[in-house]
Design an enzyme around this catalytic site. Structure first.
Site, PDB file in Angstrom:
ATOM      1  N   GLY A   5      -3.957  -3.930   5.446  1.00  0.00           N
ATOM      2  CA  GLY A   5      -3.121  -3.254   6.810  1.00  0.00           C
ATOM      3  C   GLY A   5      -3.136  -2.220   8.114  1.00  0.00           C
ATOM      4  O   GLY A   5      -3.709  -1.197   7.418  1.00  0.00           O
TER       5      GLY A   5
ATOM      6  N   LYS B 190      -2.925   4.999  -2.859  1.00  0.00           N
ATOM      7  CA  LYS B 190      -3.387   6.253  -1.993  1.00  0.00           C
ATOM      8  C   LYS B 190      -4.348   7.185  -2.614  1.00  0.00           C
ATOM      9  O   LYS B 190      -3.239   7.383  -3.378  1.00  0.00           O
ATOM     10  CB  LYS B 190      -3.115   6.647  -0.882  1.00  0.00           C
ATOM     11  CG  LYS B 190      -3.018   5.476   0.309  1.00  0.00           C
ATOM     12  CD  LYS B 190      -3.884   5.369   0.767  1.00  0.00           C
ATOM     13  CE  LYS B 190      -3.834   4.031   1.476  1.00  0.00           C
ATOM     14  NZ  LYS B 190      -5.230   3.381   2.484  1.00  0.00           N
TER      15      LYS B 190
ATOM     16  N   ASP C 114      -7.045   3.293  -3.289  1.00  0.00           N
ATOM     17  CA  ASP C 114      -7.240   3.362  -1.924  1.00  0.00           C
ATOM     18  C   ASP C 114      -7.836   4.735  -1.811  1.00  0.00           C
ATOM     19  O   ASP C 114      -7.129   5.572  -1.341  1.00  0.00           O
ATOM     20  CB  ASP C 114      -6.617   2.212  -0.551  1.00  0.00           C
ATOM     21  CG  ASP C 114      -8.035   2.614   0.149  1.00  0.00           C
ATOM     22  OD1 ASP C 114      -8.466   3.412   0.527  1.00  0.00           O
ATOM     23  OD2 ASP C 114      -7.280   2.370   1.429  1.00  0.00           O
TER      24      ASP C 114
ATOM     25  N   ASP D 151     -14.230  -1.007   2.991  1.00  0.00           N
ATOM     26  CA  ASP D 151     -13.104  -1.715   4.275  1.00  0.00           C
ATOM     27  C   ASP D 151     -13.234  -0.980   5.367  1.00  0.00           C
ATOM     28  O   ASP D 151     -14.322  -1.398   6.478  1.00  0.00           O
ATOM     29  CB  ASP D 151     -11.713  -0.102   4.061  1.00  0.00           C
ATOM     30  CG  ASP D 151     -10.335  -0.296   4.826  1.00  0.00           C
ATOM     31  OD1 ASP D 151     -10.630  -0.915   6.264  1.00  0.00           O
ATOM     32  OD2 ASP D 151      -9.841   0.272   5.075  1.00  0.00           O
TER      33      ASP D 151
ATOM     34  N   LYS E 251      -9.852  -6.465   8.187  1.00  0.00           N
ATOM     35  CA  LYS E 251      -8.511  -5.798   9.337  1.00  0.00           C
ATOM     36  C   LYS E 251      -9.472  -6.897  10.964  1.00  0.00           C
ATOM     37  O   LYS E 251     -10.608  -6.415  10.849  1.00  0.00           O
ATOM     38  CB  LYS E 251      -8.259  -4.834   9.604  1.00  0.00           C
ATOM     39  CG  LYS E 251      -7.919  -3.772   8.261  1.00  0.00           C
ATOM     40  CD  LYS E 251      -8.185  -2.630   8.199  1.00  0.00           C
ATOM     41  CE  LYS E 251      -6.991  -2.089   6.769  1.00  0.00           C
ATOM     42  NZ  LYS E 251      -7.354  -0.603   6.768  1.00  0.00           N
TER      43      LYS E 251
ATOM     44  N   GLU F 283     -10.358   0.574  -3.364  1.00  0.00           N
ATOM     45  CA  GLU F 283     -11.457   1.341  -1.850  1.00  0.00           C
ATOM     46  C   GLU F 283     -12.063   1.797  -1.578  1.00  0.00           C
ATOM     47  O   GLU F 283     -11.580   3.011  -1.307  1.00  0.00           O
ATOM     48  CB  GLU F 283      -9.720  -0.025  -1.123  1.00  0.00           C
ATOM     49  CG  GLU F 283      -9.991  -0.052   0.188  1.00  0.00           C
ATOM     50  CD  GLU F 283      -8.715  -0.546   0.692  1.00  0.00           C
ATOM     51  OE1 GLU F 283      -7.841  -0.789   0.007  1.00  0.00           O
ATOM     52  OE2 GLU F 283      -8.258  -0.284   1.525  1.00  0.00           O
TER      53      GLU F 283
ATOM     54  N   SER G  68       0.943  -1.402  -0.124  1.00  0.00           N
ATOM     55  CA  SER G  68      -0.047  -0.249  -0.433  1.00  0.00           C
ATOM     56  C   SER G  68       1.155   1.079  -0.078  1.00  0.00           C
ATOM     57  O   SER G  68       1.785   1.624   0.710  1.00  0.00           O
ATOM     58  CB  SER G  68      -0.693  -0.140   1.637  1.00  0.00           C
ATOM     59  OG  SER G  68      -1.467   1.789   1.195  1.00  0.00           O
TER      60      SER G  68
ATOM     61  N   LYS H 105      -1.113  -1.230  -4.273  1.00  0.00           N
ATOM     62  CA  LYS H 105      -2.868  -0.212  -4.334  1.00  0.00           C
ATOM     63  C   LYS H 105      -1.712   1.220  -3.646  1.00  0.00           C
ATOM     64  O   LYS H 105      -0.513   1.587  -3.119  1.00  0.00           O
ATOM     65  CB  LYS H 105      -3.186  -1.000  -2.409  1.00  0.00           C
ATOM     66  CG  LYS H 105      -3.661   0.251  -1.948  1.00  0.00           C
ATOM     67  CD  LYS H 105      -4.572  -0.667  -0.813  1.00  0.00           C
ATOM     68  CE  LYS H 105      -4.694  -0.148   0.670  1.00  0.00           C
ATOM     69  NZ  LYS H 105      -5.399  -0.985   1.119  1.00  0.00           N
TER      70      LYS H 105
END
Ligand code: OSB
Ligand code: MG
Length: 371
Positions: free
Chosen positions: A291, A163, A189, A239, A263, A214, A135, A161
């Site tokens: 994570g 952001k 995400d 998420d 998670k 996400e 990520s 991934k």
């Protein structure tokens, strides 16, 4: 399981690289390390909340309070025969899932050590190796982002991934596609930074062929994600909105997502994580393990749960050295093959504590004994 004592240690460690998301920049991580002693065995747990209540309402401070005031007394005063009993004992306490998960995780580790089996096996996991991804936070420049993507692809990570947030979305993703092509497993995400008013922008993601987006919409939403999913081709993964198997049932029923990020902390522990995993199998929804920038013990729990069969998409559990100068466990979490981590085969989590590292970053320590 007779519990002799529980030790809470508050640890604060600097991150090797600042981690920036739509809700801010993180330079260090503080967490509680839990040790549950029972005879010759010690089970370990780690709290995963961020220092600020920006991802969820919990912080390391609220977890400390909940453990001290309610959860540790409950654990001492109830008979626990199997770790699955813990979530039932904690059920009268509303939410505070990361606090519950930290303590329940230590009970699971203790139980598997008592049984002499790996935690992964105690959970029903069969995989010997798990696929993992990375990520990547919001970077200063597109060049810096592309350099990171290149490095992680070279290391064989199985999912990239990135952001995103309004104003930092299509362009960086487009650049990654231009440089590395459409075959690399790429996702974004948004950490809840969009609303349905951004529909046109979110539709522009479709040609980028992301494996998923996400949590584009609000942290507590189920309904608007369903409306969005009807309008875009990119699969939605939830998420922040998922705290329980019940949330998953509702999300699936509404059509809010096609993939679930599990998670352990967010859903209140390993027992609930397993339940979600099993519901998703029934509905043909793949899952992956998210994570929370965990230190070694949290990371080891993530590896154990990812050994279950329906974790078919690479998760965010990358190597310790991506986050820390030195991790609190030995050996550290390392890739055993490109983009892959082997699931330990020794009893419990399969990692020992590195007490030197813990001493260096320790802020505070408290011991609890049954009355
Ligand atoms: O949304 O998945 C998230 C980190 C902190 C809080 C929320 C998230 C994340 C990450 C990092 O994406 C995952 C990791 O590398 O541990
Ligand atoms: Mg996320």
């Amino acid at each position: 399981m007779k519990i002799d004592k529980i030790i809470l240690e508050h640890i604060k460690m600097p991150l090797l690289h600042p981690f920036e998301t739509s809700f801010g920049k993180l330079l260090e991580k503080d967490f509680l390390l839990i040790r549950i002693h029972s005879g010759e065995h010690i089970g370990y747990g780690e709290s995963v909340a961020l220092p600020n209540p920006t991802y969820s309402e919990e912080t390391t401070g609220t977890i400390q309070y909940m453990l001290d005031e309610f959860l540790i007394p409950l654990l001492f005063s109830n008979k626990i025969e199997h770790p699955d009993d813990v979530s039932a004992v904690f059920a009268p306490i509303r939410r505070n899932n990361m606090a519950k998960a930290a303590l329940e995780g230590a009970v699971w580790d203790l139980y598997s050590k008592q049984q002499g089996i790996p935690l992964a096996k105690a959970l029903g996991g069969m995989k010997k190796n798990i696929d993992v991804g990375v990520s990547i936070g919001i970077e200063k420049s597109t060049e810096a982002l592309l350099a990171k993507v290149e490095k992680f692809l070279t290391e064989g990570y199985k999912k990239i991934k990135v952001k995103i947030k309004p104003g930092y979305d299509i362009e960086p993703l487009q650049k990654i596609r231009e440089r590395f092509g459409y075959d690399i497993p790429l996702m974004a995400d948004a950490n809840s930074s969009y609303t349905l008013d951004d529909m046109d922008r979110l539709k522009e993601l479709d040609p980028l062929k992301l494996i998923m987006i996400e949590q584009p919409l609000s942290f507590d939403d189920i309904l608007d994600h369903a409306k969005l999913q009807k309008q875009i081709n990119t699969p939605i993964c939830l998420d922040e909105s998922i705290h329980s198997a019940e949330d998953v049932r509702k999300a699936i029923e509404c059509g809010s997502c096609q993939i679930i990020n599990i998670k352990i902390g967010r859903v209140g522990g390993l027992t609930e994580a397993k339940k979600i995993h099993d519901i998703c199998i029934k509905h043909h929804i793949p899952v992956w393990c998210g994570g929370m920038l965990e230190a070694g013990i949290g990371r080891a729990h993530n590896i154990a749960i990812t050994s279950l069969g329906n974790f078919t998409i690479a998760g965010d559990t990358s190597a310790s050295s991506r986050y820390w100068k030195e991790d609190i466990i030995t050996p550290e979490v390392e890739l055993s093959a490109p983009g892959s981590i082997s699931v330990p085969e020794t009893p419990g989590l399969g990692y020992e504590l590195n007490e030197d590292v813990i001493r260096r970053y320790l802020l505070d320590r408290k011991v609890y004994e049954p009355k």
